[in-house]
Motif scaffolding. Sequence first.
Motif, PDB file in Angstrom:
ATOM      1  N   GLU A 132      -9.572  20.294  17.370  1.00 39.35           N
ATOM      2  CA  GLU A 132     -10.721  21.159  16.743  1.00 39.35           C
ATOM      3  C   GLU A 132     -11.930  21.261  17.835  1.00 39.35           C
ATOM      4  O   GLU A 132     -12.503  22.355  18.080  1.00 39.35           O
ATOM      5  N   MET A 133     -12.129  20.004  18.342  1.00 41.15           N
ATOM      6  CA  MET A 133     -13.334  19.920  19.148  1.00 41.15           C
ATOM      7  C   MET A 133     -12.918  20.315  20.591  1.00 41.15           C
ATOM      8  O   MET A 133     -13.801  20.427  21.670  1.00 41.15           O
ATOM      9  N   GLN A 134     -11.781  20.593  20.768  1.00 37.23           N
ATOM     10  CA  GLN A 134     -11.021  20.761  22.246  1.00 37.23           C
ATOM     11  C   GLN A 134     -11.231  19.854  23.058  1.00 37.23           C
ATOM     12  O   GLN A 134     -11.805  20.101  24.470  1.00 37.23           O
ATOM     13  N   LEU A 135     -11.183  18.709  22.775  1.00 36.67           N
ATOM     14  CA  LEU A 135     -11.550  17.548  23.633  1.00 36.67           C
ATOM     15  C   LEU A 135     -10.232  16.924  24.399  1.00 36.67           C
ATOM     16  O   LEU A 135      -9.233  16.834  23.771  1.00 36.67           O
ATOM     17  N   SER A 136     -10.305  16.608  25.708  1.00 37.86           N
ATOM     18  CA  SER A 136      -9.073  16.219  26.529  1.00 37.86           C
ATOM     19  C   SER A 136      -8.828  15.035  25.878  1.00 37.86           C
ATOM     20  O   SER A 136      -9.950  14.089  25.540  1.00 37.86           O
ATOM     21  N   HIS A 137      -7.408  14.707  25.717  1.00 33.42           N
ATOM     22  CA  HIS A 137      -7.109  13.300  25.049  1.00 33.42           C
ATOM     23  C   HIS A 137      -5.951  12.955  25.432  1.00 33.42           C
ATOM     24  O   HIS A 137      -5.084  13.732  26.080  1.00 33.42           O
ATOM     25  N   LEU A 138      -5.502  11.966  25.387  1.00 31.22           N
ATOM     26  CA  LEU A 138      -4.426  11.144  25.416  1.00 31.22           C
ATOM     27  C   LEU A 138      -4.164  10.244  24.286  1.00 31.22           C
ATOM     28  O   LEU A 138      -4.888   9.462  23.883  1.00 31.22           O
ATOM     29  N   VAL A 139      -2.671  10.501  23.703  1.00 31.05           N
ATOM     30  CA  VAL A 139      -2.017   9.647  22.457  1.00 31.05           C
ATOM     31  C   VAL A 139      -1.589   8.472  23.084  1.00 31.05           C
ATOM     32  O   VAL A 139      -0.598   8.633  24.011  1.00 31.05           O
ATOM     33  N   VAL A 140      -1.926   7.163  22.768  1.00 29.42           N
ATOM     34  CA  VAL A 140      -1.324   6.076  23.387  1.00 29.42           C
ATOM     35  C   VAL A 140      -0.414   5.139  22.005  1.00 29.42           C
ATOM     36  O   VAL A 140      -1.391   4.882  21.078  1.00 29.42           O
ATOM     37  N   GLY A 141       0.612   4.969  22.319  1.00 24.24           N
ATOM     38  CA  GLY A 141       1.350   4.053  21.451  1.00 24.24           C
ATOM     39  C   GLY A 141       1.360   2.567  21.792  1.00 24.24           C
ATOM     40  O   GLY A 141       1.973   2.298  22.802  1.00 24.24           O
ATOM     41  N   THR A 142       0.608   1.712  21.363  1.00 24.66           N
ATOM     42  CA  THR A 142       0.744   0.351  21.597  1.00 24.66           C
ATOM     43  C   THR A 142       1.549  -0.433  21.156  1.00 24.66           C
ATOM     44  O   THR A 142       2.268  -0.203  20.143  1.00 24.66           O
ATOM     45  N   LYS A 143       1.487  -1.555  21.676  1.00 25.39           N
ATOM     46  CA  LYS A 143       2.473  -2.954  21.247  1.00 25.39           C
ATOM     47  C   LYS A 143       3.914  -2.601  21.190  1.00 25.39           C
ATOM     48  O   LYS A 143       4.674  -2.951  20.540  1.00 25.39           O
ATOM     49  N   VAL A 144       4.264  -1.536  22.396  1.00 26.85           N
ATOM     50  CA  VAL A 144       5.474  -1.191  22.560  1.00 26.85           C
ATOM     51  C   VAL A 144       6.564  -2.419  23.098  1.00 26.85           C
ATOM     52  O   VAL A 144       7.589  -2.240  22.673  1.00 26.85           O
ATOM     53  N   ASP A 145       5.963  -3.460  23.361  1.00 29.96           N
ATOM     54  CA  ASP A 145       6.921  -4.547  23.844  1.00 29.96           C
ATOM     55  C   ASP A 145       7.390  -5.373  22.623  1.00 29.96           C
ATOM     56  O   ASP A 145       8.521  -5.916  22.723  1.00 29.96           O
ATOM     57  N   LYS A 146       6.919  -4.825  21.595  1.00 33.25           N
ATOM     58  CA  LYS A 146       7.606  -5.312  20.268  1.00 33.25           C
ATOM     59  C   LYS A 146       8.680  -4.496  19.641  1.00 33.25           C
ATOM     60  O   LYS A 146       9.282  -4.613  18.504  1.00 33.25           O
ATOM     61  N   LEU A 147       9.066  -3.535  20.539  1.00 31.35           N
ATOM     62  CA  LEU A 147       9.999  -2.495  19.869  1.00 31.35           C
ATOM     63  C   LEU A 147      11.247  -2.692  20.724  1.00 31.35           C
ATOM     64  O   LEU A 147      11.347  -3.021  21.805  1.00 31.35           O
ATOM     65  N   SER A 148      12.217  -2.605  20.176  1.00 36.18           N
ATOM     66  CA  SER A 148      13.705  -2.615  20.789  1.00 36.18           C
ATOM     67  C   SER A 148      13.859  -1.244  21.438  1.00 36.18           C
ATOM     68  O   SER A 148      13.254   0.031  21.081  1.00 36.18           O
ATOM     69  N   ASN A 149      14.737  -1.058  22.505  1.00 33.78           N
ATOM     70  CA  ASN A 149      15.078   0.311  22.870  1.00 33.78           C
ATOM     71  C   ASN A 149      15.443   1.208  22.245  1.00 33.78           C
ATOM     72  O   ASN A 149      15.225   2.494  22.410  1.00 33.78           O
ATOM     73  N   ILE A 159       5.581   9.382  15.395  1.00 31.88           N
ATOM     74  CA  ILE A 159       4.376   9.630  15.848  1.00 31.88           C
ATOM     75  C   ILE A 159       4.115  11.211  15.885  1.00 31.88           C
ATOM     76  O   ILE A 159       2.898  11.647  15.390  1.00 31.88           O
ATOM     77  N   PHE A 160       4.891  11.696  16.587  1.00 28.87           N
ATOM     78  CA  PHE A 160       4.651  13.172  16.671  1.00 28.87           C
ATOM     79  C   PHE A 160       4.696  14.054  15.555  1.00 28.87           C
ATOM     80  O   PHE A 160       3.947  14.861  15.337  1.00 28.87           O
ATOM     81  N   ASN A 161       5.607  13.773  14.790  1.00 25.89           N
ATOM     82  CA  ASN A 161       5.823  14.292  13.502  1.00 25.89           C
ATOM     83  C   ASN A 161       4.500  13.985  12.710  1.00 25.89           C
ATOM     84  O   ASN A 161       4.115  15.061  12.078  1.00 25.89           O
ATOM     85  N   LYS A 162       4.166  12.845  12.351  1.00 25.91           N
ATOM     86  CA  LYS A 162       3.197  12.310  11.515  1.00 25.91           C
ATOM     87  C   LYS A 162       1.748  13.459  12.174  1.00 25.91           C
ATOM     88  O   LYS A 162       0.945  13.919  11.271  1.00 25.91           O
ATOM     89  N   LEU A 163       1.559  13.213  13.312  1.00 25.52           N
ATOM     90  CA  LEU A 163       0.280  13.972  13.859  1.00 25.52           C
ATOM     91  C   LEU A 163       0.288  15.287  14.116  1.00 25.52           C
ATOM     92  O   LEU A 163      -0.400  15.875  14.596  1.00 25.52           O
ATOM     93  N   ARG A 164       1.723  15.729  14.129  1.00 29.03           N
ATOM     94  CA  ARG A 164       2.135  17.089  14.088  1.00 29.03           C
ATOM     95  C   ARG A 164       1.348  17.522  15.751  1.00 29.03           C
ATOM     96  O   ARG A 164       0.822  18.265  16.067  1.00 29.03           O
ATOM     97  N   ILE A 165       1.970  16.626  16.842  1.00 31.21           N
ATOM     98  CA  ILE A 165       1.660  16.749  17.950  1.00 31.21           C
ATOM     99  C   ILE A 165       2.756  17.703  18.702  1.00 31.21           C
ATOM    100  O   ILE A 165       3.907  17.664  18.553  1.00 31.21           O
ATOM    101  N   GLU A 166       2.032  18.539  19.578  1.00 36.45           N
ATOM    102  CA  GLU A 166       2.772  19.379  20.276  1.00 36.45           C
ATOM    103  C   GLU A 166       3.615  18.827  21.278  1.00 36.45           C
ATOM    104  O   GLU A 166       3.331  17.767  22.019  1.00 36.45           O
ATOM    105  N   SER A 167       4.801  19.098  21.824  1.00 34.61           N
ATOM    106  CA  SER A 167       5.684  18.483  22.919  1.00 34.61           C
ATOM    107  C   SER A 167       4.946  18.234  24.219  1.00 34.61           C
ATOM    108  O   SER A 167       5.376  17.180  24.876  1.00 34.61           O
TER     109      SER A 167
END
Length: 194
Positions: A132-149, A159-167
Amino acid sequence: MNLNNVEYLCSATSPSDYPRHSLPEIALAGRSNVGKSSLINQLVNRNKFAHISSKPGKTQTLNFYNIDDVFSFVDLPGYGFARVPDEVKDNWAAMIEEYLFHRSNLAGVILIVDSRHKPTDDDLMMYEWLLEMQLSHLVVGTKVDKLSNSQLKPNREQIFNKLRIESQTPFTYFSAKKGTGKNEVWNFIKEITS
Protein backbone atom coordinates in the motif's frame (compact mmCIF):
# COMPACT_ATOMS: atom_id res chain seq x y z
CA MET A 1 30.92 -7.04 0.62
CA ASN A 2 33.90 -5.68 2.56
CA LEU A 3 32.83 -3.48 5.43
CA ASN A 4 35.28 -1.23 7.25
CA ASN A 5 33.07 0.49 9.75
CA VAL A 6 29.84 -0.76 11.30
CA GLU A 7 28.53 0.72 14.50
CA TYR A 8 25.49 0.77 16.75
CA LEU A 9 24.02 4.27 16.67
CA CYS A 10 21.16 4.35 19.13
CA SER A 11 17.88 2.87 20.33
CA ALA A 12 14.75 4.93 19.88
CA THR A 13 11.15 4.88 21.02
CA SER A 14 10.05 8.15 19.38
CA PRO A 15 11.14 10.46 16.53
CA SER A 16 13.00 12.72 18.94
CA ASP A 17 15.37 9.81 19.60
CA TYR A 18 16.09 9.03 15.93
CA PRO A 19 19.62 9.74 14.68
CA ARG A 20 19.96 12.91 12.66
CA HIS A 21 21.73 11.88 9.49
CA SER A 22 21.17 11.77 5.75
CA LEU A 23 21.86 8.05 5.33
CA PRO A 24 19.20 5.93 3.62
CA GLU A 25 17.68 3.44 6.06
CA ILE A 26 16.74 -0.19 5.55
CA ALA A 27 14.18 -1.38 8.10
CA LEU A 28 14.00 -5.01 9.17
CA ALA A 29 10.47 -6.11 10.03
CA GLY A 30 9.26 -9.48 11.25
CA ARG A 31 7.86 -11.49 14.09
CA SER A 32 9.70 -11.89 17.37
CA ASN A 33 12.42 -14.53 17.21
CA VAL A 34 12.41 -14.69 13.41
CA GLY A 35 16.12 -13.94 13.11
CA LYS A 36 16.43 -10.19 12.40
CA SER A 37 19.53 -9.72 14.56
CA SER A 38 21.12 -12.90 13.22
CA LEU A 39 20.57 -11.65 9.68
CA ILE A 40 22.29 -8.34 10.49
CA ASN A 41 25.21 -10.14 12.15
CA GLN A 42 25.70 -12.45 9.16
CA LEU A 43 25.54 -9.55 6.68
CA VAL A 44 28.17 -7.48 8.50
CA ASN A 45 30.36 -10.50 9.40
CA ARG A 46 30.17 -9.82 13.15
CA ASN A 47 28.96 -12.45 15.62
CA LYS A 48 27.54 -10.20 18.33
CA PHE A 49 27.05 -6.88 16.57
CA ALA A 50 23.25 -6.85 16.82
CA HIS A 51 22.05 -8.31 20.09
CA ILE A 52 20.32 -11.68 19.81
CA SER A 53 17.88 -12.33 22.61
CA SER A 54 17.01 -15.77 23.89
CA LYS A 55 13.63 -14.37 24.91
CA PRO A 56 11.24 -13.46 22.09
CA GLY A 57 9.72 -10.02 22.49
CA LYS A 58 12.84 -8.61 24.12
CA THR A 59 13.55 -5.97 21.46
CA GLN A 60 11.33 -3.11 22.55
CA THR A 61 12.99 -0.24 20.72
CA LEU A 62 13.98 0.70 17.17
CA ASN A 63 17.70 -0.03 16.98
CA PHE A 64 19.77 1.97 14.48
CA TYR A 65 23.10 0.78 13.03
CA ASN A 66 25.49 2.68 10.76
CA ILE A 67 26.84 0.46 7.98
CA ASP A 68 30.04 1.92 6.51
CA ASP A 69 28.54 5.44 6.35
CA VAL A 70 26.60 4.18 3.31
CA PHE A 71 23.26 3.28 4.89
CA SER A 72 21.69 2.41 8.22
CA PHE A 73 19.92 -0.74 9.34
CA VAL A 74 16.88 -0.17 11.57
CA ASP A 75 15.88 -3.24 13.56
CA LEU A 76 12.18 -2.84 14.38
CA PRO A 77 10.56 -4.47 17.43
CA GLY A 78 9.30 -7.96 16.62
CA TYR A 79 5.54 -8.21 16.31
CA GLY A 80 3.15 -11.03 17.09
CA PHE A 81 4.67 -12.25 20.35
CA ALA A 82 1.90 -13.49 22.61
CA ARG A 83 3.56 -13.30 26.01
CA VAL A 84 3.67 -9.55 26.42
CA PRO A 85 0.82 -7.38 27.70
CA ASP A 86 -1.51 -5.84 25.13
CA GLU A 87 -0.39 -2.39 26.26
CA VAL A 88 3.21 -3.24 25.30
CA LYS A 89 2.05 -4.61 21.93
CA ASP A 90 0.12 -1.40 21.29
CA ASN A 91 3.23 0.66 22.09
CA TRP A 92 5.31 -1.43 19.67
CA ALA A 93 2.69 -1.02 16.94
CA ALA A 94 2.61 2.75 17.45
CA MET A 95 6.43 2.93 17.38
CA ILE A 96 6.67 0.89 14.18
CA GLU A 97 3.88 2.83 12.45
CA GLU A 98 5.36 6.20 13.42
CA TYR A 99 8.71 5.19 11.94
CA LEU A 100 7.38 3.56 8.76
CA PHE A 101 4.87 6.31 7.97
CA HIS A 102 6.97 9.37 8.68
CA ARG A 103 10.71 8.64 8.45
CA SER A 104 12.00 10.36 5.32
CA ASN A 105 15.29 8.39 5.40
CA LEU A 106 13.44 5.10 4.89
CA ALA A 107 14.59 3.58 1.59
CA GLY A 108 13.14 0.08 1.89
CA VAL A 109 12.06 -2.77 4.12
CA ILE A 110 13.27 -6.32 4.49
CA LEU A 111 10.30 -8.40 5.65
CA ILE A 112 11.58 -11.48 7.44
CA VAL A 113 9.53 -14.65 7.84
CA ASP A 114 10.50 -18.03 9.27
CA SER A 115 10.85 -20.34 6.28
CA ARG A 116 9.83 -23.38 8.37
CA HIS A 117 6.33 -22.10 9.11
CA LYS A 118 3.37 -20.60 7.32
CA PRO A 119 3.45 -16.79 7.66
CA THR A 120 1.05 -15.35 10.20
CA ASP A 121 -1.78 -12.86 9.79
CA ASP A 122 0.61 -10.26 11.27
CA ASP A 123 3.10 -11.01 8.47
CA LEU A 124 0.32 -10.62 5.91
CA MET A 125 -0.77 -7.31 7.44
CA MET A 126 2.82 -6.00 7.30
CA TYR A 127 3.25 -7.17 3.70
CA GLU A 128 -0.03 -5.61 2.57
CA TRP A 129 0.99 -2.38 4.24
CA LEU A 130 4.33 -2.37 2.35
CA LEU A 131 2.42 -2.76 -0.91
CA GLU A 132 0.00 0.00 0.00
CA MET A 133 2.86 2.37 0.85
CA GLN A 134 4.68 1.31 -2.34
CA LEU A 135 7.90 0.80 -0.41
CA SER A 136 10.79 -1.11 -1.96
CA HIS A 137 10.92 -4.45 -0.19
CA LEU A 138 12.50 -7.88 -0.11
CA VAL A 139 10.88 -10.91 1.53
CA VAL A 140 13.41 -13.15 3.29
CA GLY A 141 12.70 -16.67 4.55
CA THR A 142 15.16 -17.29 7.39
CA LYS A 143 16.43 -20.49 9.02
CA VAL A 144 16.51 -22.29 5.67
CA ASP A 145 19.35 -24.50 6.94
CA LYS A 146 16.69 -26.27 9.00
CA LEU A 147 14.73 -27.29 5.87
CA SER A 148 15.45 -30.33 3.74
CA ASN A 149 15.85 -29.92 -0.02
CA SER A 150 12.43 -31.48 -0.55
CA GLN A 151 10.84 -28.80 1.70
CA LEU A 152 12.25 -25.79 -0.16
CA LYS A 153 9.69 -25.58 -2.98
CA PRO A 154 6.53 -26.30 -0.92
CA ASN A 155 7.61 -23.93 1.86
CA ARG A 156 8.30 -21.17 -0.64
CA GLU A 157 4.85 -21.75 -2.14
CA GLN A 158 3.34 -21.60 1.35
CA ILE A 159 4.99 -18.21 1.95
CA PHE A 160 3.91 -16.85 -1.45
CA ASN A 161 0.35 -18.12 -1.06
CA LYS A 162 -0.21 -16.79 2.46
CA LEU A 163 1.23 -13.36 1.69
CA ARG A 164 -0.31 -13.33 -1.81
CA ILE A 165 3.09 -12.46 -3.27
CA GLU A 166 3.38 -11.85 -7.00
CA SER A 167 5.85 -14.21 -8.70
CA GLN A 168 8.18 -11.34 -9.65
CA THR A 169 8.46 -10.04 -6.05
CA PRO A 170 12.03 -10.21 -4.71
CA PHE A 171 12.38 -13.19 -2.37
CA THR A 172 15.30 -15.16 -1.01
CA TYR A 173 15.87 -17.90 1.48
CA PHE A 174 18.48 -17.05 4.11
CA SER A 175 20.64 -18.91 6.61
CA ALA A 176 22.53 -16.99 9.27
CA LYS A 177 24.59 -20.13 9.91
CA LYS A 178 25.60 -20.91 6.34
CA GLY A 179 25.33 -17.51 4.67
CA THR A 180 22.74 -18.74 2.15
CA GLY A 181 20.99 -15.74 0.55
CA LYS A 182 23.56 -13.22 1.76
CA ASN A 183 24.45 -12.04 -1.77
CA GLU A 184 20.78 -11.65 -2.68
CA VAL A 185 20.14 -9.45 0.37
CA TRP A 186 23.19 -7.30 -0.42
CA ASN A 187 22.08 -6.95 -4.04
CA PHE A 188 18.70 -5.62 -2.85
CA ILE A 189 20.39 -3.19 -0.45
CA LYS A 190 22.79 -1.90 -3.11
CA GLU A 191 19.95 -1.44 -5.56
CA ILE A 192 17.92 0.82 -3.28
CA THR A 193 20.75 2.72 -1.59
CA SER A 194 22.89 3.60 -4.60
